[in-house]
Motif scaffolding. Structure first.
Motif, short mmCIF file in Angstrom:
data_model
loop_
_atom_site.label_atom_id
_atom_site.label_comp_id
_atom_site.label_asym_id
_atom_site.label_seq_id
_atom_site.Cartn_x
_atom_site.Cartn_y
_atom_site.Cartn_z
N GLU A 1 0.82 -1.20 0.00
CA GLU A 1 0.00 0.00 0.00
C GLU A 1 0.86 1.26 0.00
OE1 GLU A 1 -4.01 -0.84 2.42
OE2 GLU A 1 -2.22 -1.06 3.66
N GLY A 2 0.34 2.31 -0.62
CA GLY A 2 0.93 3.65 -0.54
C GLY A 2 2.23 3.83 -1.29
N GLU A 3 2.66 5.08 -1.35
CA GLU A 3 3.88 5.42 -2.07
C GLU A 3 5.13 4.83 -1.41
OE1 GLU A 3 4.08 9.59 -2.78
OE2 GLU A 3 2.16 9.68 -3.81
N ARG A 4 5.02 4.50 -0.13
CA ARG A 4 6.16 3.87 0.56
C ARG A 4 6.19 2.36 0.35
NH1 ARG A 4 6.89 7.03 6.39
NH2 ARG A 4 7.08 9.13 5.51
N PHE A 5 5.21 1.85 -0.34
CA PHE A 5 5.17 0.44 -0.69
C PHE A 5 5.30 -0.47 0.54
CE2 PHE A 5 6.33 -3.35 -3.26
CZ PHE A 5 5.39 -3.23 -4.26
N ARG A 6 4.45 -0.20 1.51
CA ARG A 6 4.45 -0.99 2.74
C ARG A 6 3.49 -2.16 2.60
NH1 ARG A 6 4.36 3.77 7.40
NH2 ARG A 6 6.56 4.39 7.17
N GLU A 7 3.92 -3.32 3.08
CA GLU A 7 3.08 -4.50 2.94
C GLU A 7 1.92 -4.48 3.92
OE1 GLU A 7 3.51 -9.31 2.30
OE2 GLU A 7 5.19 -8.19 3.17
N ARG A 8 0.76 -4.86 3.42
CA ARG A 8 -0.42 -4.94 4.27
C ARG A 8 -0.31 -6.16 5.16
NH1 ARG A 8 -6.48 -4.88 1.81
NH2 ARG A 8 -6.11 -2.63 1.85
N SER A 9 -0.53 -5.95 6.45
CA SER A 9 -0.40 -7.06 7.40
C SER A 9 -1.66 -7.92 7.43
CB SER A 9 -0.14 -6.51 8.80
OG SER A 9 -1.16 -5.62 9.20
#
Length: 211
Positions: A203-211
């Motif tokens: 998710e998002g511009e920081r490309f963080r993985e959804r838990s």
């Protein structure tokens, strides 16, 4: 020889951006586990800094359990949830790209009489070896017109071996495409991305993985 392909398929520029973010994240994850990865081939997207396709090579065929798990976690359709940075008013927020891990098959070598081989000096990043030795190898498969250029390795011999492996894979992919076309069900992994069955979601511009 293990190769990993990230592909946006026929997706829009947002998918090509997702490929860029995914490749960067994958390399970070791999290096933390001690895996060395090189970029072998890449196809630029329509917007600068994005990629329709990126082909990576693992520098070793011997991987431990943790490294193998990392590779398996990336295989399949990857979903990126983010508002388009290129089209602010666009309603779509879900973008997809595909990741495929494959091993080169050198048991059935190409007929060298069908392949035109050229050597040239490497270009771009590559340190002191750039533009000093003719280590880069370019192959043209005359019957199909398919071509590859490899310059990731320092020796011409290593680049030639990798180039033949890559060309062989492309020829088999083309043959598979033609075979499926005859059946009326064209489907090629590099050009089609499964949607709705994501193995991982970011998710998002920081490309963080959804838990």
């Amino acid at each position: 020889m293990k190769l990993i392909q990230f592909s946006a398929g026929q997706g829009p520029s947002e998918c090509a951006l997702a490929v860029k973010l995914g490749v960067r994240r994958f390399i970070e994850d791999a290096e933390k586990l001690g895996l060395r990865v090189d970029i072998v081939e890449q196809e630029a997207g329509e917007i600068k800094g994005t990629f329709k396709s990126v082909l990576l090579m693992l520098k070793t065929d011997d991987v431990n359990t943790a490294q193998q798990q990392c590779l398996e976690q990336w295989q399949g359709s990857i979903q990126w949830i983010c508002r388009s940075p290129y089209r602010p008013k666009h309603g779509r927020k879900n973008w997809f790209f595909n990741v495929v891990l494959w091993e080169s098959d050198e048991s059935q070598p190409l007929n060298t009489s069908d392949v035109e081989i050229k050597t040239c000096r490497s270009s771009g990043a590559g340190g002191q070896h750039v533009n000093t030795t003719d280590s880069a190898v370019q192959l043209l498969h005359k019957p199909t017109g398919l071509s590859v250029k490899v310059q990731t390795e320092r020796s011409q011999h290593q680049n030639k071996r990798l180039a033949f492996a890559l060309l062989n894979h492309k020829i088999k992919a083309l043959e598979s495409q033609q075979s499926e076309a005859l059946k009326g069900n064209l489907r090629l992994q590099h050009h089609q991305v499964e949607r709705g069955q994501a193995v991982r979601v970011f998710e998002g511009e920081r490309f963080r993985e959804r838990s």
